[in-house]
Scaffold this motif. Structure first.
Motif, mmCIF file in Angstrom:
data_model
loop_
_atom_site.group_PDB
_atom_site.id
_atom_site.type_symbol
_atom_site.label_atom_id
_atom_site.label_comp_id
_atom_site.label_asym_id
_atom_site.label_seq_id
_atom_site.Cartn_x
_atom_site.Cartn_y
_atom_site.Cartn_z
ATOM 1 N N PRO A 128 75.206 24.169 40.531
ATOM 2 C CA PRO A 128 74.657 25.247 41.397
ATOM 3 C C PRO A 128 75.441 26.544 41.181
ATOM 4 C CG PRO A 128 75.907 23.674 42.716
ATOM 5 C CD PRO A 128 75.907 23.103 41.329
ATOM 6 N N TYR A 129 74.717 27.641 41.221
ATOM 7 C CA TYR A 129 75.405 28.906 40.964
ATOM 8 C C TYR A 129 74.853 30.006 41.851
ATOM 9 C CZ TYR A 129 71.252 29.975 38.220
ATOM 10 O OH TYR A 129 69.938 30.207 37.837
ATOM 11 N N VAL A 130 75.681 31.018 41.943
ATOM 12 C CA VAL A 130 75.232 32.286 42.577
ATOM 13 C C VAL A 130 75.689 33.399 41.648
ATOM 14 C CG1 VAL A 130 75.464 33.880 44.538
ATOM 15 C CG2 VAL A 130 75.387 31.377 44.918
ATOM 16 N N LYS A 131 74.751 34.239 41.272
ATOM 17 C CA LYS A 131 75.081 35.328 40.336
ATOM 18 C C LYS A 131 74.841 36.669 41.026
ATOM 19 C CE LYS A 131 73.729 32.782 36.199
ATOM 20 N NZ LYS A 131 72.744 32.661 35.126
ATOM 21 N N LEU A 132 75.852 37.509 40.891
ATOM 22 C CA LEU A 132 75.710 38.884 41.425
ATOM 23 C C LEU A 132 75.713 39.832 40.236
ATOM 24 C CD1 LEU A 132 75.771 41.107 43.629
ATOM 25 C CD2 LEU A 132 78.250 40.875 43.646
ATOM 26 N N HIS A 133 74.660 40.668 40.181
ATOM 27 C CA HIS A 133 74.562 41.591 39.048
ATOM 28 C C HIS A 133 74.272 42.982 39.601
ATOM 29 C CE1 HIS A 133 72.489 42.655 34.976
ATOM 30 N NE2 HIS A 133 73.735 43.113 35.060
ATOM 31 N N VAL A 134 75.185 43.871 39.265
ATOM 32 C CA VAL A 134 74.988 45.266 39.716
ATOM 33 C C VAL A 134 74.849 46.129 38.477
ATOM 34 C CG1 VAL A 134 75.929 47.235 40.984
ATOM 35 C CG2 VAL A 134 76.302 44.888 41.817
ATOM 36 N N VAL A 135 73.736 46.840 38.392
ATOM 37 C CA VAL A 135 73.494 47.657 37.207
ATOM 38 C C VAL A 135 72.876 48.993 37.633
ATOM 39 C CG1 VAL A 135 71.179 46.745 36.807
ATOM 40 C CG2 VAL A 135 72.483 47.616 34.886
ATOM 41 N N SER A 136 73.157 49.964 36.791
ATOM 42 C CA SER A 136 72.573 51.293 37.078
ATOM 43 C C SER A 136 71.563 51.627 35.997
ATOM 44 C CB SER A 136 73.702 52.321 37.089
ATOM 45 O OG SER A 136 73.156 53.609 37.293
ATOM 46 N N ALA A 137 70.363 51.934 36.398
ATOM 47 C CA ALA A 137 69.322 52.305 35.417
ATOM 48 C C ALA A 137 68.797 53.685 35.804
ATOM 49 C CB ALA A 137 68.205 51.263 35.448
ATOM 50 N N GLY A 138 69.330 54.674 35.119
ATOM 51 C CA GLY A 138 68.936 56.049 35.452
ATOM 52 C C GLY A 138 69.463 56.431 36.805
#
Lengths: 329, 478
Positions: free
Chosen positions: B395-405
């Protein structure tokens, strides 16, 4: 061939028209050679000439004699020498009516004071008068008396009338009498002598009687008055009568020049123009009976200032101004 | 006072005073002009009289060489005198003839009532001195003089000034009438225009405002002209729309508040009731000497209180969202995320799941309220852990923070139990819990996230299945 026929026809028609386009023969019959009559003749002749009408004019003096007038007209009829007759004066007109009835010759009367009374005016019942037309020689009697009254300033006046039994004279007297009733200050004193015109002797005698009548009423009158008719129209009437008492009213302008105080008559020029137009209309094909019988459109007034002054009368401006050039001294 | 009455009160004097003023001014203005014209007209009348009556008579006498006849000259003079003494319908004035420079006077005594020869002589003498007006027995006259030498006459045409005044009064009255008519017409037209363009729109606005005051928000206000009223009506109608929306929101908020109060009271009461019961058991156990049971009950009370505390914390968090008044500040989001990860490690030593974090930002400094970002990320990550699927390996939890423009995307993905499709429309409602057996909680977590995202004018998207759930939050980066 047809074209030739056509041209021949037109040529014949033209020739015929030209042949018929002859001068018209007009006879002027004067009752007698008094100024009012002769003046009318003169003006009518001039007017007919002015209108460029191709007319051969003959003037005949009737000398106041009925038979003389009748014979001359008959002679002209027999020789086929007249196309139209102008009768100048009541007597000539009455004779003309008698002689020309049924002869297909048109008649135009002038210097007739009472054409109705003289039986000259056709009515719907009198178809045998359809060949007659004319101009009435008349001014309203009321006008004359009114002028007289104005001149006399309403003073009590006795006016002497001496006349013959000439038709227009009698008519004039009758009408004057009826109108004078309105004027309480005017009294008419009348003497009438028989008009005899068979010959010169009778005529002369008629006039002599009339003169005597003038003298006879002298104590009763202040003035004399000219009525229609040959006696008053005589050249000597005013000069002779004035010696007795002044003539208040003259028959024509000439009378005033001779000493009558005033006159009011149909204007001769306008009457002549009227007659000339009637003649022209008749020669143009208009039937005489369809032409209305009317007085001349204008009147002539004349005064004698010397007579007025002698009588102590001042002619008011209103009256003097309408006399125009007809003021005599 | 009504606007209509005010307009009437202000316009009516104009309609009455205006024509009077015009009449008075016309009278004064015309008086002078009329006087000059009157003199011209009087001169013409006098000239005509002399020509027609005097000259004409003299001319006829001269023409007929009668001018030397004294009786005629006298008679004609008398005639003229009679004419001069007569009334003339076409001429309101009268003539005075002076013979031989005042030797005799001829005039209409019925016209010049009370005037004597002496007075006439005196007045005429005044004209020599330059008087423009002749005064006779209190009446004023304009005059025109002509001489007729042959008769040694001076002929005066006198016209009463009073007649002029009468004429002027008539003209002034006519001007007054015309002006009055014109003003009445203008007044009527203006009134109609006022009624249509001012009073009617104002009435509509007034009744609209009244309806608005009673919160009757149906019915649009639409005024096409004049421009000012059109703009005003447009703003008022916008106000109505805004009011409608706000009232809707307030009603919705009231509804939510009612529900919130109900649920909060209900969820607060539950652990309190349980705790109260447990304390009774504890007392019984102590009295009975069963201290082990009492210890167990105390632990259960602690658990209930903890639950209560958590609930109160969440409620506070939810309410605080609307109370954030501080200005936005710049902060390092990567540092925030690191703090969250550290906190997680500190308080949850044995995590069941793999927690991976990817921060893909060239510039981690962003402007905003730090607390909002913190609660969004903490709640989403916490849910990922809470609703893990025990049956799945890794089991996993993924946090992804990205900036697009200009957009900042925060994605939290898990392979947990997922959320059934039928509940997707409810997930952001307060106190909603779809797997109460799997984990405890207030049911306010996603509601808090949603509220923060809305305040930041962002969006939140969910994709979920039995394979897991992915929450993606998009916020405009500042």
């Amino acid at each position: 061939m047809n074209l030739v026929t056509y041209f021949l026809y037109v040529f014949a028609l033209l020739t015929y028209s030209l042949a018929n386009a002859q001068s018209k023969k007009v006879l002027i019959i004067e009752t007698l050679p008094v100024p009012i009559v002769t003046t009318h003749t003169q003006y009518i002749s001039a007017e007919l000439s002015r209108l460029n009408m191709d007319i051969k004019l003959e003037i005949y003096n009737g000398d106041g004699q009925s038979e003389r007038i009748a014979n001359h007209i008959s002679k002209k009829l027999n020789c086929n020498c007249i196309d139209l007759v102008i009768t100048n004066g009541t007597l000539a007109s009455k004779i003309g009516k008698r002689v020309l009835k049924g002869k297909s010759i048109p008649m135009v009367f002038v210097t007739v004071a009472d054409p109705h009374g003289a039986g000259l005016v056709p009515s719907k019942d009198s178809t045998d008068l359809n060949f007659i037309a004319g101009s009435i020689y008349s001014v309203k009697r009321g006008t004359k008396l009114e002028i007289a009254n104005q001149l006399l300033k309403g003073k009590q006046t006795d006016i002497g009338i001496v006349a013959t039994t000439y038709p227009s004279a009698l008519t004039d007297i009758a009408k004057l009498e009826s109108i004078s009733n309105k004027y309480k200050n005017i009294n008419l004193v009348k003497r009438v002598v028989d008009y005899k015109d068979t010959n010169d002797v009778e005529l002369t005698d008629t006039y002599l009687q009339a003169k005597n009548a003038v003298v006879s009423i002298q104590p009763e009158v202040d003035f004399y008055w000219s009525v229609n008719g040959p006696f008053s129209e005589k050249q000597s009437f005013v000069p002779e009568t004035s010696k007795i008492k002044p003539v208040l009213y003259g028959a024509n302008v000439n009378s005033v020049m001779q000493g009558a105080l005033f006159t009011v008559i149909p204007d001769v020029q306008s009457a002549a123009e009227q007659v000339a137009q009637i003649v022209k209309a008749i020669f143009s094909g208009v039937s005489p009976h369809s032409i209305a019988v009317k007085p001349a459109p204008r009147s002539t007034v004349a005064f004698n200032v010397k007579t007025a002054t002698r009588l102590g009368i001042v002619i008011p401006y209103d009256l003097l101004s309408i006399a125009g050039d007809n003021i005599f001294q | 006072m009504k606007l209509r009455d005010l307009i009437f009160i202000t316009s009516f004097p104009l309609v009455v005073i205006g024509p009077i003023l015009v009449g008075v001014i016309s009278y004064q203005f015309l008086k002078e002009i009329t006087f000059d014209k009157l003199q011209v007209v009087n001169a013409l009348h006098t000239k005509d009289f002399v020509e027609l009556h005097v000259n004409a008579r003299h001319d006829i006498l001269v023409k007929n060489k009668m001018d030397g006849l004294k009786n005629y000259v006298k008679a004609y003079k008398d005639e003229v005198v009679v004419e001069a003494q007569s009334e003339d319908e076409s001429y309101k004035g009268s003539f005075v003839i002076v013979e031989n420079q005042g030797e005799r006077f001829f005039y209409n005594k019925g016209y010049f009532v009370g005037v004597t020869d002496l007075e006439l002589n005196s007045s005429l003498a005044g004209l020599q001195r330059g008087d423009r007006i002749l005064n006779l027995s209190g009446e004023k006259y304009v005059f025109s003089k002509l001489q007729f030498a042959p008769w040694k006459w001076d002929i005066y045409g006198l016209y009463p000034v009073e007649e002029t005044s009468e004429l002027l009064r008539e003209v002034a009255f006519a001007a007054f009438l015309v002006c009055g008519l014109i003003l009445v017409v203008l007044f009527t037209v203006t009134s109609l225009m006022y009624r249509y363009f001012v009073i009617k729109p104002l009435s509509e606005i007034s009744s609209f405002s009244e309806r608005l005051s009673h919160l009757h928000l149906e019915g649009r206000l639409r005024i096409k002209s004049p421009e000012e009223f059109r703009v005003l009506s447009k703003h008022l109608d916008r106000m109505r729309i805004s009011l409608t929306e706000n009232i809707g929101r307030i009603e919705k908020a009231n509804e939510e508040l009612s529900q919130f109060s109900y649920r909060t009271s209900h969820d607060l009461k539950s652990p309190l009731t349980a705790s109260k019961k447990l304390t009774e058991y504890i007392l019984q156990d102590i009295e009975s000497g069963d201290f082990e049971e009492a210890k167990s009950s105390v632990k259960r009370v602690q658990s209930q209180v903890t639950k209560l505390e958590s609930l109160v914390d969440d409620v506070l968090s939810l309410t605080k969202i609307d109370l954030i008044t501080e200005n936005e500040v710049e902060f390092n989001i990567k540092a925030l995320i690191d703090d969250i990860v550290d906190k997680r490690k500190t308080f949850f030593e044995e995590d069941c799941c793999t927690f991976s974090v990817i921060v893909d930002l060239t510039d981690p400094i962003i402007s905003g309220h730090k607390i909002r970002y913190q609660q969004i990320i903490e709640n989403l990550v916490s849910n990922g852990f809470k609703y893990k699927d025990e049956t799945k390996q890794n089991p996993y939890v993924k946090l992804h923070v990205v900036s697009a423009g200009e957009r900042l995307s925060i994605t939290v993905e898990d392979n947990g139990v997922g959320i059934p499709d039928k509940h997707h429309s409810e997930i952001y409602q307060m106190f909603k819990r779809f797997h109460p057996s799997l984990a405890s909680g207030s049911g306010l977590g996603l509601a808090i996230v949603k509220k923060h995202v809305e305040r930041m004018q962002g969006s939140i998207h969910l994709t979920s299945s039995q394979q897991g759930s992915t929450f993606r939050v998009d916020i405009k980066r500042k």
